[in-house]
Motif scaffolding. Structure first.
Motif, PDB file in Angstrom:
ATOM      1  N   ASP A  36       0.863  -1.177   0.000  1.00 55.52           N
ATOM      2  CA  ASP A  36       0.000   0.000   0.000  1.00 55.52           C
ATOM      3  C   ASP A  36       0.902   1.231   0.000  1.00 55.52           C
ATOM      4  N   THR A  37       0.734   2.106  -0.965  1.00 53.42           N
ATOM      5  CA  THR A  37       1.621   3.263  -1.088  1.00 53.42           C
ATOM      6  C   THR A  37       1.185   4.439  -0.209  1.00 53.42           C
ATOM      7  N   TYR A  38       0.287   4.189   0.713  1.00 55.46           N
ATOM      8  CA  TYR A  38      -0.163   5.233   1.640  1.00 55.46           C
ATOM      9  C   TYR A  38       0.920   5.514   2.671  1.00 55.46           C
ATOM     10  N   LEU A  39       1.281   6.769   2.824  1.00 55.11           N
ATOM     11  CA  LEU A  39       2.256   7.198   3.826  1.00 55.11           C
ATOM     12  C   LEU A  39       1.646   8.293   4.684  1.00 55.11           C
ATOM     13  N   GLU A  57       5.559  19.542  10.005  1.00 54.78           N
ATOM     14  CA  GLU A  57       4.680  19.379   8.849  1.00 54.78           C
ATOM     15  C   GLU A  57       4.174  17.941   8.796  1.00 54.78           C
ATOM     16  N   HIS A  58       2.971  17.785   8.272  1.00 55.56           N
ATOM     17  CA  HIS A  58       2.347  16.464   8.227  1.00 55.56           C
ATOM     18  C   HIS A  58       1.798  16.192   6.833  1.00 55.56           C
ATOM     19  N   LEU A  59       2.015  14.970   6.356  1.00 60.34           N
ATOM     20  CA  LEU A  59       1.475  14.530   5.075  1.00 60.34           C
ATOM     21  C   LEU A  59       0.807  13.174   5.259  1.00 60.34           C
ATOM     22  N   ALA A  60      -0.339  12.984   4.604  1.00 58.16           N
ATOM     23  CA  ALA A  60      -0.991  11.679   4.547  1.00 58.16           C
ATOM     24  C   ALA A  60      -1.484  11.523   3.117  1.00 58.16           C
ATOM     25  N   LEU A  61      -0.846  10.631   2.356  1.00 58.07           N
ATOM     26  CA  LEU A  61      -1.140  10.520   0.927  1.00 58.07           C
ATOM     27  C   LEU A  61      -0.684   9.186   0.370  1.00 58.07           C
ATOM     28  N   ARG A  62      -1.130   8.900  -0.860  1.00 56.97           N
ATOM     29  CA  ARG A  62      -0.607   7.768  -1.630  1.00 56.97           C
ATOM     30  C   ARG A  62       0.240   8.333  -2.761  1.00 56.97           C
ATOM     31  N   PHE A  63       1.465   7.813  -2.882  1.00 60.00           N
ATOM     32  CA  PHE A  63       2.368   8.377  -3.882  1.00 60.00           C
ATOM     33  C   PHE A  63       2.306   7.637  -5.215  1.00 60.00           C
ATOM     34  N   ALA A  64       1.568   6.525  -5.267  1.00 56.68           N
ATOM     35  CA  ALA A  64       1.412   5.788  -6.521  1.00 56.68           C
ATOM     36  C   ALA A  64       0.089   5.041  -6.501  1.00 56.68           C
ATOM     37  N   LEU A 100       6.217  14.881  -0.999  1.00 61.29           N
ATOM     38  CA  LEU A 100       7.125  14.083  -0.178  1.00 61.29           C
ATOM     39  C   LEU A 100       8.553  14.610  -0.277  1.00 61.29           C
ATOM     40  N   ASP A 101       8.979  14.952  -1.493  1.00 61.27           N
ATOM     41  CA  ASP A 101      10.330  15.499  -1.663  1.00 61.27           C
ATOM     42  C   ASP A 101      10.520  16.754  -0.804  1.00 61.27           C
ATOM     43  N   TRP A 102       9.476  17.596  -0.738  1.00 65.73           N
ATOM     44  CA  TRP A 102       9.554  18.802   0.080  1.00 65.73           C
ATOM     45  C   TRP A 102       9.611  18.434   1.565  1.00 65.73           C
ATOM     46  N   MET A 103       8.826  17.444   1.979  1.00 60.61           N
ATOM     47  CA  MET A 103       8.848  16.982   3.362  1.00 60.61           C
ATOM     48  C   MET A 103      10.241  16.478   3.753  1.00 60.61           C
ATOM     49  N   PHE A 104      10.935  15.824   2.801  1.00 58.10           N
ATOM     50  CA  PHE A 104      12.249  15.227   3.062  1.00 58.10           C
ATOM     51  C   PHE A 104      13.388  16.207   2.800  1.00 58.10           C
ATOM     52  N   ARG A 105      13.095  17.463   2.583  1.00 62.06           N
ATOM     53  CA  ARG A 105      14.109  18.461   2.244  1.00 62.06           C
ATOM     54  C   ARG A 105      15.074  18.690   3.396  1.00 62.06           C
ATOM     55  N   ASP A 106      16.194  19.333   3.087  1.00 66.27           N
ATOM     56  CA  ASP A 106      17.068  19.883   4.121  1.00 66.27           C
ATOM     57  C   ASP A 106      16.360  21.134   4.637  1.00 66.27           C
ATOM     58  N   TRP A 107      15.704  21.012   5.781  1.00 62.89           N
ATOM     59  CA  TRP A 107      14.874  22.108   6.284  1.00 62.89           C
ATOM     60  C   TRP A 107      15.704  23.304   6.738  1.00 62.89           C
ATOM     61  N   ALA A 135       3.285  -2.597   9.502  1.00 61.30           N
ATOM     62  CA  ALA A 135       2.891  -2.134  10.834  1.00 61.30           C
ATOM     63  C   ALA A 135       1.371  -2.097  10.963  1.00 61.30           C
ATOM     64  N   ARG A 136       0.686  -1.594   9.935  1.00 62.09           N
ATOM     65  CA  ARG A 136      -0.780  -1.535   9.990  1.00 62.09           C
ATOM     66  C   ARG A 136      -1.382  -2.935  10.018  1.00 62.09           C
ATOM     67  N   GLN A 137      -0.782  -3.870   9.290  1.00 59.95           N
ATOM     68  CA  GLN A 137      -1.270  -5.249   9.304  1.00 59.95           C
ATOM     69  C   GLN A 137      -1.143  -5.874  10.689  1.00 59.95           C
ATOM     70  N   ASP A 138      -0.217  -5.359  11.481  1.00 60.14           N
ATOM     71  CA  ASP A 138      -0.024  -5.882  12.835  1.00 60.14           C
ATOM     72  C   ASP A 138      -0.741  -5.036  13.885  1.00 60.14           C
ATOM     73  N   GLY A 139      -1.637  -4.153  13.447  1.00 60.79           N
ATOM     74  CA  GLY A 139      -2.467  -3.419  14.389  1.00 60.79           C
ATOM     75  C   GLY A 139      -1.935  -2.080  14.840  1.00 60.79           C
ATOM     76  N   HIS A 140      -0.807  -1.629  14.268  1.00 60.98           N
ATOM     77  CA  HIS A 140      -0.269  -0.308  14.604  1.00 60.98           C
ATOM     78  C   HIS A 140      -0.834   0.741  13.637  1.00 60.98           C
ATOM     79  N   SER A 141      -0.542   2.002  13.937  1.00 57.66           N
ATOM     80  CA  SER A 141      -1.054   3.084  13.095  1.00 57.66           C
ATOM     81  C   SER A 141      -0.322   3.181  11.765  1.00 57.66           C
ATOM     82  N   GLY A 142       0.957   2.766  11.735  1.00 54.21           N
ATOM     83  CA  GLY A 142       1.765   2.912  10.530  1.00 54.21           C
ATOM     84  C   GLY A 142       2.318   4.314  10.345  1.00 54.21           C
ATOM     85  N   ARG A 143       2.073   5.203  11.309  1.00 51.97           N
ATOM     86  CA  ARG A 143       2.560   6.582  11.185  1.00 51.97           C
ATOM     87  C   ARG A 143       4.071   6.636  11.355  1.00 51.97           C
ATOM     88  N   ILE A 144       4.690   7.474  10.528  1.00 56.64           N
ATOM     89  CA  ILE A 144       6.148   7.606  10.520  1.00 56.64           C
ATOM     90  C   ILE A 144       6.545   8.993  11.002  1.00 56.64           C
TER      91      ILE A 144
END
Length: 208
Positions: free
Chosen positions: A58-61, A70-77, A90-97, A120-129
């Motif tokens: 699942d490409t959801y991040l 900053e917060h992002l919740a999206l599918r990249f593909a 995502l590239d902006w989120m991963f920038r040298d801030w 992580a989500r399959q094991d019952g966690h949120s999957g949030r990074i």
């Protein structure tokens, strides 16, 4: 987190990746399916478990930058194609801030994080990074070296191919073990701050 074929029937007892790795058990992979994707991650590593799992990932991040909040919740593909706007976000989120520099991040890194989050989500966690560090300019990397921050002079952060992360609710060792099993590239365990370094360079591991 469980390493399993998402198409396989559910089993009553769930075994974590950490336990399986400790026991040396063979873990399932998806073979012969990667060709469904027209836009595959780069650099390609034929036969790696990450590349074998791409069709079922699942490409959801759901990512928060620990430095900028900053917060992002999206599918990249979707349907085998990258979403250009999502990738740019995502590239902006991963920038040298520190310098607001945001080159194109190696998409293989996003696939690796998506695979970790999916498991992580399959094991019952949120999957949030939580993203602690993504791309770094050489000037930022040199500054961190001077401060004794443990930055390597040839860091993959400066090559847009690395991230330091935490996965909500999942112990650092388990995140690192699963990333290592995926054959993403480099995996570093940083115990003092309880985060995992993941990069798309050669396969290797270390602990600090």
């Amino acid at each position: 987190m469980t390493c399993r074929d998402p198409q396989a029937p559910a089993r009553p007892a769930r075994r974590t990746a950490l336990r399986l790795l400790a026991g040396g058990a063979a873990l399932p992979v998806l073979g012969g399916c990667a060709g469904r994707y027209e836009a595959l991650p780069s650099p390609w590593r034929p036969g790696s478990r990450l590349d074998g799992l791409i069709p079922a990932t699942d490409t959801y991040l759901d990512i928060t930058n620990a430095n900028t909040h900053e917060h992002l919740a999206l599918r990249f593909a979707d349907d085998g194609r990258y979403d250009g706007r999502a990738i740019r976000a995502l590239d902006w989120m991963f920038r040298d801030w520190r310098e607001n520099r945001h080159p194109e991040i190696d998409p293989r890194l996003y696939w690796a994080l998506a695979a970790l989050s999916t498991a992580a989500r399959q094991d019952g966690h949120s999957g949030r990074i939580e993203l602690l560090s993504g791309f770094r300019t050489r000037r930022t990397n040199a500054m961190l070296q001077r401060q004794g921050g443990g930055a390597a002079s040839n860091s993959y952060h400066t090559r847009r191919r690395a991230s330091d992360i935490r996965l909500e609710g999942v112990p650092m060792e388990q995140v690192a073990d699963y990333a290592e099993w995926l054959q993403v590239g480099g995996v570093g365990r940083y115990h003092e701050r309880a985060f995992t370094h993941i990069d798309t360079g050669p396969l290797r591991t270390w602990s600090a």
